[in-house]
Motif scaffolding. Structure first.
Motif, mmCIF file in Angstrom:
data_model
loop_
_atom_site.group_PDB
_atom_site.id
_atom_site.type_symbol
_atom_site.label_atom_id
_atom_site.label_comp_id
_atom_site.label_asym_id
_atom_site.label_seq_id
_atom_site.Cartn_x
_atom_site.Cartn_y
_atom_site.Cartn_z
ATOM 1 N N ARG A 47 0.834 -1.204 0.000
ATOM 2 C CA ARG A 47 0.000 0.000 0.000
ATOM 3 C C ARG A 47 0.875 1.263 0.000
ATOM 4 O O ARG A 47 0.575 2.239 -0.695
ATOM 5 C CB ARG A 47 -0.917 0.006 1.224
ATOM 6 N N LEU A 48 1.928 1.236 0.792
ATOM 7 C CA LEU A 48 2.825 2.393 0.867
ATOM 8 C C LEU A 48 3.531 2.628 -0.471
ATOM 9 O O LEU A 48 3.681 3.781 -0.911
ATOM 10 C CB LEU A 48 3.848 2.198 1.983
ATOM 11 N N VAL A 49 3.949 1.557 -1.116
ATOM 12 C CA VAL A 49 4.631 1.702 -2.417
ATOM 13 C C VAL A 49 3.666 2.254 -3.469
ATOM 14 O O VAL A 49 4.024 3.142 -4.252
ATOM 15 C CB VAL A 49 5.225 0.348 -2.866
ATOM 16 N N LEU A 50 2.445 1.744 -3.509
ATOM 17 C CA LEU A 50 1.456 2.256 -4.463
ATOM 18 C C LEU A 50 1.168 3.731 -4.213
ATOM 19 O O LEU A 50 1.037 4.524 -5.157
ATOM 20 C CB LEU A 50 0.158 1.447 -4.367
ATOM 21 N N LEU A 51 1.075 4.122 -2.933
ATOM 22 C CA LEU A 51 0.844 5.527 -2.613
ATOM 23 C C LEU A 51 2.019 6.385 -3.060
ATOM 24 O O LEU A 51 1.822 7.474 -3.625
ATOM 25 C CB LEU A 51 0.614 5.693 -1.106
ATOM 26 N N LEU A 52 3.236 5.918 -2.835
ATOM 27 C CA LEU A 52 4.422 6.661 -3.267
ATOM 28 C C LEU A 52 4.398 6.897 -4.775
ATOM 29 O O LEU A 52 4.639 8.022 -5.247
ATOM 30 C CB LEU A 52 5.686 5.896 -2.869
#
Length: 405
Positions: free
Chosen positions: A303-308
């Motif tokens: 989720r964090l990578v997609l948000l980045l």
């Protein structure tokens, strides 16, 4: 001892070096110091460290801009700042809402507000080096530096609106407080006070210089002293101290006299370098790596990578590609694409997120309300985006330099 080799040959600046050294010295490697375990004062220390570093950097950008720069370029600057920040704020909030279902839209707006400002410290390190001088037109370097300084202070209205909507009992009360406190009292009054203090000190220094009371070295010292004095006065009354610091820097150097006195002096550059390096060492040690995988809070690495990726692609590039025709300093779509890509996040995001945390309740485990859930997830998400922004932009810069060679 190897700074020239690293910065001018490998093109890795003090931001990356400081962050990497902080990670090594922090609790996850050498465990020399751990800013997150300094008791109840951790957030206060973090907030004030970021505030001082940001204020000196913003003041320095205001001084280093050409004389009366804001007077000649205010139209392009406002177009780059207000609609671009507003677009990125709403779009990033929508992505956060989709990826983190435990957050409501107002909480997503709080986190997105922390990611709206372009970091002036990283900006200065990128647009001020030999790489930028060789590859980035002067007009673009100036407008990007001015934008990165101004939008740090203008993140306050976005954050305050979202915070008021989170903690106030009704939307009417929240919007009323935002208009009076968030916009008029913090932003307008803060900018006005900063400009007035800058003009007043400019006239005082000219008078002292004419009377023979002030030497060249004292002009350099005033640069640091005035930036700290400005944030001290403005933050004491609760106004926007970051915008005040930038306004003071622009005002004190409006006619170019102050800049002519400090030109060629290296003291202020050395002070900035020391503060910036120390700040990013702090950020590296402050990174909450163990919390980047917290399924109980709905936070997982994917989720964090997609948000980045969404932040890097959607936060600035689309609005600047649409609006660059109204920005005289941007001459074509390629420069607009570069300006949109150029949106580093760092000290400003850490500062705004810590400021937001100071206005939220301390979270229990597990969180008992939406405000507590926001307080538990806010800095985890923001810190990952900051770390990713630093790493990805460094890699892109190295790739560009490799292609040019």
């Amino acid at each position: 001892m190897v700074s020239l080799l690293v910065k001018e040959k490998i093109y890795v600046n003090e931001v990356v070096l400081g962050t990497a050294f902080g990670v090594i010295m922090g609790p996850h490697c050498a465990n020399v110091f751990d800013p997150r375990h300094w008791g109840s004062h951790t957030n206060v220390i973090t907030l004030e460290v970021m505030r001082v570093v940001l204020a000196t950097g913003l003041f320095a950008i205001g001084v280093e801009l050409p004389p009366a720069y804001l007077g000649h370029h205010i139209k392009g600057l406002l177009v780059m700042i207000i609609p671009t920040m507003a677009f990125g704020w709403v779009i990033v909030a929508g992505v956060i809402l989709a990826l983190f279902p435990g957050l409501n839209f107002t909480s997503a707006l709080v986190i997105a507000a922390c990611l709206t400002p372009t970091d002036p410290i990283i900006c200065a390190a990128i647009v001020g080096g030999r790489f930028a001088i060789r590859h980035v037109p002067e007009n673009l370097r100036h407008i990007l530096a001015a934008e990165s300084a101004a939008n740090d202070g203008l993140a306050y209205p976005f954050l305050s609106l979202a915070i008021y909507l989170t903690v106030e009992s009704s939307r009417g009360v929240a919007i009323g407080k935002w208009l009076v406190i968030g916009c008029l009292y913090q932003v307008v009054l803060g900018a006005a006070l900063g400009a007035l203090m800058g003009l007043a000190f400019c006239h005082l220094m000219k008078l002292s210089d004419r009377l023979g009371f002030m030497d060249r070295e004292s002009f350099v010292a005033q640069s640091l002293a005035l930036s700290i004095f400005t944030i001290g006065v403005v933050s004491t009354i609760g106004s926007d101290d970051l915008l005040a610091a930038f306004a003071a820097g622009c005002a004190v150097a409006w006619d170019g006299d102050f800049k002519s006195h400090i030109e060629g002096e290296v003291f202020s550059t050395v002070v900035d370098l020391i503060l910036n390096c120390g700040c990013f060492v702090y950020i590296g040690a402050w990174m909450p790596f163990t919390l980047f995988n917290s399924p109980e809070l709905g936070i997982t690495p994917w989720r964090l990578v997609l948000l980045l990726l969404a932040v890097l692609l959607l936060r600035r590039i689309p609005p600047l590609l649409l609006l660059y025709r109204w920005v005289p300093e941007i001459s074509g779509w390629r420069e607009a694409l570069f300006s949109g890509h150029f949106g580093p996040m760092g000290v400003g995001a850490v500062f705004v997120s810590t400021l937001a945390l100071s206005r939220l309740p301390s979270p229990q485990s597990p969180p008992q309300s939406q405000a507590e859930y926001l307080a538990a997830t806010l800095q985890v998400i923001v810190s990952f985006i900051v770390l990713g922004s630093i790493v990805i932009r460094t890699c892109l810069r190295l790739l560009l330099e490799k292609e040019n060679h």
